[in-house]
Design an enzyme around this catalytic site. Structure first.
Site, short mmCIF file in Angstrom:
data_model
loop_
_atom_site.label_atom_id
_atom_site.label_comp_id
_atom_site.label_asym_id
_atom_site.label_seq_id
_atom_site.Cartn_x
_atom_site.Cartn_y
_atom_site.Cartn_z
N ARG A 130 41.78 38.89 39.83
CA ARG A 130 43.03 39.52 39.38
C ARG A 130 44.27 38.68 39.63
O ARG A 130 45.34 39.00 39.13
CB ARG A 130 43.18 40.88 40.08
CG ARG A 130 42.14 41.88 39.63
CD ARG A 130 42.12 43.08 40.53
NE ARG A 130 41.81 42.69 41.90
CZ ARG A 130 41.79 43.50 42.94
NH1 ARG A 130 42.06 44.78 42.77
NH2 ARG A 130 41.49 43.05 44.14
N ASN A 134 30.14 38.99 41.83
CA ASN A 134 30.51 38.97 43.24
C ASN A 134 31.70 39.88 43.55
O ASN A 134 31.84 40.35 44.68
CB ASN A 134 30.83 37.52 43.64
CG ASN A 134 31.57 37.44 44.95
OD1 ASN A 134 30.98 37.54 46.01
ND2 ASN A 134 32.90 37.27 44.89
N TYR A 158 30.40 53.11 48.99
CA TYR A 158 29.98 51.70 48.95
C TYR A 158 28.45 51.60 48.95
O TYR A 158 27.86 50.85 48.17
CB TYR A 158 30.58 50.98 50.17
CG TYR A 158 30.34 49.49 50.23
CD1 TYR A 158 31.01 48.62 49.38
CD2 TYR A 158 29.48 48.94 51.18
CE1 TYR A 158 30.82 47.24 49.47
CE2 TYR A 158 29.28 47.57 51.27
CZ TYR A 158 29.95 46.72 50.41
OH TYR A 158 29.76 45.35 50.50
P1 NDP Z 1 36.79 39.39 49.65
O1 NDP Z 1 37.62 40.61 49.86
O2 NDP Z 1 37.09 38.15 50.40
O3 NDP Z 1 36.76 39.03 48.09
C1 NDP Z 1 36.58 40.03 47.13
C2 NDP Z 1 36.73 39.37 45.77
O4 NDP Z 1 36.55 40.37 44.76
C3 NDP Z 1 38.10 38.77 45.58
O5 NDP Z 1 37.98 37.51 44.98
C4 NDP Z 1 38.79 39.74 44.66
O6 NDP Z 1 39.70 39.06 43.82
C5 NDP Z 1 37.63 40.30 43.85
N1 NDP Z 1 37.91 41.61 43.30
C6 NDP Z 1 38.08 42.76 43.98
N2 NDP Z 1 38.36 43.77 43.14
C7 NDP Z 1 38.35 43.23 41.89
C8 NDP Z 1 38.56 43.76 40.60
N3 NDP Z 1 38.84 45.06 40.41
N4 NDP Z 1 38.48 42.92 39.55
C9 NDP Z 1 38.22 41.61 39.72
N5 NDP Z 1 38.01 41.06 40.92
C10 NDP Z 1 38.08 41.86 41.99
O7 NDP Z 1 35.31 39.87 49.89
P2 NDP Z 1 33.94 39.11 50.18
O8 NDP Z 1 34.00 37.71 49.75
O9 NDP Z 1 33.53 39.42 51.54
O10 NDP Z 1 32.98 39.96 49.22
C11 NDP Z 1 32.37 39.45 48.05
C12 NDP Z 1 31.19 40.35 47.72
O11 NDP Z 1 30.26 40.34 48.79
C13 NDP Z 1 31.57 41.81 47.48
O12 NDP Z 1 30.82 42.33 46.41
C14 NDP Z 1 31.13 42.48 48.78
O13 NDP Z 1 30.82 43.84 48.62
C15 NDP Z 1 29.92 41.66 49.14
N6 NDP Z 1 29.55 41.71 50.54
C16 NDP Z 1 30.43 41.28 51.52
C17 NDP Z 1 30.07 41.36 52.85
C18 NDP Z 1 30.99 40.94 53.96
O14 NDP Z 1 30.71 41.28 55.13
N7 NDP Z 1 32.03 40.18 53.70
C19 NDP Z 1 28.75 41.88 53.26
C20 NDP Z 1 27.92 42.31 52.14
C21 NDP Z 1 28.33 42.21 50.86
P3 NDP Z 1 41.23 39.45 43.68
O15 NDP Z 1 41.59 40.40 44.77
O16 NDP Z 1 41.95 38.16 43.73
O17 NDP Z 1 41.27 40.07 42.31
#
Ligand code: NDP
Length: 267
Positions: free
Chosen positions: A46, A99, A164
């Site tokens: 975003r 992701n 979630y």
């Molecule tokens: P972050 O919060 O660091 O990153 C989340 C990413 O998702 C950002 O790049 C954000 O981009 C993007 N995002 C969120 N909402 C939207 C949307 N509506 N449209 C487009 N992009 C979106 O999280 P993580 O890197 O930790 O998580 C990545 C994935 O891994 C997720 O699916 C999470 O559920 C999963 N996960 C994470 C764990 C953890 O402990 N960290 C454990 C297990 C799974 P921006 O805000 O710039 O749009």
């Protein structure tokens, strides 16, 4: 021709990979590794400023084509426009990593329908909308790798994250059903399930725990880390390595799987 495997230095050269949420956290680590393996990349998310900066860095570091598309995975017209533009810029999409995700916590009693819908819209329906955009092209192009970033919360229940958990269980259901449906095509569909990984999501979880329980940040971190028998957070790069392996041409027979990257938290 023998399928390119892990020993090839750039086994994804000539492939176009899309990583949603590719601007930070796990998504950025995945993007960095896929580019190192030779894939051209489109980062989606975003924030225009974040994506443009990361795209320039990755292109510079790895010498591949990297584009940025601003979209919100919950908005079908924006999703369609982003994928159409990505394919026009860097060619047919052979790899999709779903992701983008949000990890919002609330007791069930405070999980109202709006909260519920918001979490499912990003963590489950968002992946569905993105997959719709790439599947016909993958079939026509003779190569497809779809990797859905789920979670340990997709395979078991945890308190205070019912929306979630439901979304991530749903994402694994989608992975399994679609893997079977396209099994006769050159397309694989898998889920990767990280445990607590060192990103902004864990930072927010720590803020939440300290605010709601009065525990110190170190105590809150110890509580999260205790889920992992290895006694540590997972590194984003470790999740990326598993995703990259699934994207290899030589991983063609691995499909419908939910692969844990969680230090033995679940078995
Ligand atoms: P972050 O919060 O660091 O990153 C989340 C990413 O998702 C950002 O790049 C954000 O981009 C993007 N995002 C969120 N909402 C939207 C949307 N509506 N449209 C487009 N992009 C979106 O999280 P993580 O890197 O930790 O998580 C990545 C994935 O891994 C997720 O699916 C999470 O559920 C999963 N996960 C994470 C764990 C953890 O402990 N960290 C454990 C297990 C799974 P921006 O805000 O710039 O749009």
């Amino acid at each position: 021709m023998e399928a390119k495997g892990i020993a090839d230095s750039r086994p994804l050269a000539g492939r176009h990979a899309v990583v949603t949420g590719g601007g930070r956290g796990i998504g950025l680590a995945i993007a960095d590794l896929l580019a190192r393996m030779g894939a051209d990349l489109t980062l989606m998310g975003r924030s225009r400023a974040v994506l443009d900066q990361r795209a320039a860095e990755l292109a510079d570091r790895h010498g591949v084509g990297v584009a940025a598309e601003v979209m919100d995975v919950t908005d079908p017209p924006l999703v369609e426009a982003a994928f159409t533009s990505a394919a026009a810029r860097l060619g047919p999409i052979g790899i999709l990593v779903n992701n983008a995700g949000v990890a919002r916590a609330a007791p069930f009693a405070k999980t109202d329908p709006i909260f519920w819908q918001e979490v499912l819209a990003v963590d489950l329906t968002g992946a569905f909308l993105c997959i719709r955009q790439v599947l016909p092209g993958m079939a026509a192009g003779g190569f497809g790798r779809i990797v859905n970033i789920a979670s340990t919360a997709g395979l078991t229940g945890f308190p205070y994250i019912s929306a979630y958990c439901a979304a991530k269980h749903g994402l694994i259901g989608l992975t399994r059903a679609l893997a079977r449906e396209v099994a006769r095509q050159p397309i694989t569909v898998n889920a990767v399930c990280p445990g607590y990984t060192d990103t902004d999501i864990v930072g927010s979880a720590l803020d939440n725990i300290t605010a709601k329980t009065g525990r110190s940040r170190d105590e809150a971190l110890a509580e999260l880390v205790a889920h992992n028998p290895q006694g540590r957070l997972i590194e984003p790069r470790e999740v990326a390595e598993t995703v990259a392996w699934l994207c290899l041409p030589a991983s063609a027979s691995i499909t419908g799987q939910s692969i844990l990257v969680a230090g033995g938290e679940l078995m």
